[in-house]
Design an enzyme around this catalytic site. Structure first.
Site, short mmCIF file in Angstrom:
data_model
loop_
_atom_site.label_atom_id
_atom_site.label_comp_id
_atom_site.label_asym_id
_atom_site.label_seq_id
_atom_site.Cartn_x
_atom_site.Cartn_y
_atom_site.Cartn_z
CG ASP A 202 6.55 10.94 -0.65
OD1 ASP A 202 6.01 10.20 -1.49
OD2 ASP A 202 6.89 10.55 0.48
CD GLU A 204 2.42 6.42 -1.27
OE1 GLU A 204 3.53 5.86 -1.40
OE2 GLU A 204 1.96 6.73 -0.14
N GLY A 278 3.71 8.67 3.89
CA GLY A 278 2.27 8.51 3.99
C GLY A 278 1.81 7.23 4.64
CG ASP A 279 3.98 3.66 3.71
OD1 ASP A 279 4.71 4.63 3.94
OD2 ASP A 279 4.41 2.61 3.19
#
Length: 322
Positions: A202, A204, A278-279
């Site tokens: 991952d 992003e 991440g979000d």
């Protein structure tokens, strides 16, 4: 007890900057706290430690403390000495977080070296986080490596069962703002072969099976009960991912080559994520939809050699997950 994974990484000049486990010490000398449980009957908490220096978790202490009630895991402590403890998102220790809850402490028991232990059994809605950008976690284009022991039998296609470097903002900021191991059945760009679960990266703005948005034909599903997953990234030109059965065998390389277009240099921010993308988990942010199991893992400064990673895998096999 012999050398642990972080002793092996240190000997390879890539020291651990974060080390987490609910099952065992990751350094030969470590004799401290592994994780904390909180029981529902009175909201009291108890730290679960190793039984001996370099040894396995004191599961009996958890069993006694949680008898007759339910317990959750509130924090997984950092063994590296950098203070990068992973608290659940939604706790007061992670300011501004929400939409997440701690994982139940007794969902899965196992043995490590013949001793009882518990996993961090993450279901949708559970995730853990730490802002480590001032406490050793690599940022920007600095090289880093990481590994985790997870399970091929408790996975889903929800976004995103990650362990690794993430945004301090908890927003999807930019390509390269993350550098985390992903393990699950999510097929981000389509065209996947088989049903997984796979070791992916991952980074992003994308979950990568290899060095591009096209499916990497060298990918392999890892369906064993215990799985080792590794990721390393030199920050400018190269990254590599490997996986294996954590009970036997050597690491299999699913990718060792160039970064995807638009990801050089990396723009890592230095937070640590476990169990979500991440979000995740702030007001107005994304929800955590992933499931996965975490037994142990570490992040290191520098780009580990293949020999170092092979030695870590041998150590995991010798630990005796059953």
């Amino acid at each position: 007890m012999g050398a642990g994974p972080c002793d092996i990484y240190a000997a390879g000049a890539t020291p651990c900057v974060a080390a987490h486990s609910t099952t065992r010490a990751l350094l030969q000398s470590y004799s401290g706290r592994l994780y904390q449980v909180r029981r529902s009957s009175d909201n009291a908490t108890r730290d679960i430690t190793t039984r001996t220096a370099g040894g396995t978790a004191d599961a009996a202490a958890q069993d006694s403390f949680c008898s007759g009630t339910t317990c959750v895991v509130t924090v997984v402590y950092d063994q590296s000495g950098h203070g990068n403890d992973l608290w659940y998102q939604g706790s007061s220790v992670v300011p501004g977080s929400s939409s997440s809850s701690p994982a139940r402490a007794t969902s899965e028991s196992l043995t490590v070296g013949g001793s009882k232990a518990y996993s961090l059994y993450i279901n949708p809605g559970n995730s853990y986080w730490r802002d480590g950008h001032l406490t050793g976690v690599p940022t920007g284009s600095a090289p880093e490596g990481m590994y985790m022991v997870t399970s091929g039998t408790h996975v889903n296609s929800g976004c995103c069962f990650d362990y690794g470097n993430s945004e301090t903002t908890r927003k999807a900021d930019a390509a390269g703002a993350m550098d985390a191991i992903n393990f699950g059945t999510e097929c981000w760009f389509g065209g996947c072969s088989g049903t997984g679960p796979w070791v992916q990266a991952d980074l992003e703005w994308g979950l990568y099976s290899g060095g591009s948005q096209s499916w990497n034909s060298a990918q392999r599903a890892f369906t064993s009960k215990f799985v080792t997953a590794t990721l390393k990234n030199n920050g400018t030109s190269r990254f590599a991912m490997k996986g294996s059965n954590a009970q036997s065998g050597s690491l299999y390389t699913v990718w060792d080559g160039g970064l995807p277009s638009g990801y050089s240099p990396m723009k890592k921010q230095g937070a640590i994520i476990l169990g979500s993308g991440g979000d995740c988990c702030k007001p107005g942010g994304g929800a955590n939809l992933s499931a996965g199991t975490f037994y142990e893992g570490a992040m290191v400064a520098g780009y580990p050699s293949d020999a170092t990673e092979n030695a870590v895998q041998a150590n995991i096999v010798a630990a005796g997950y059953r």
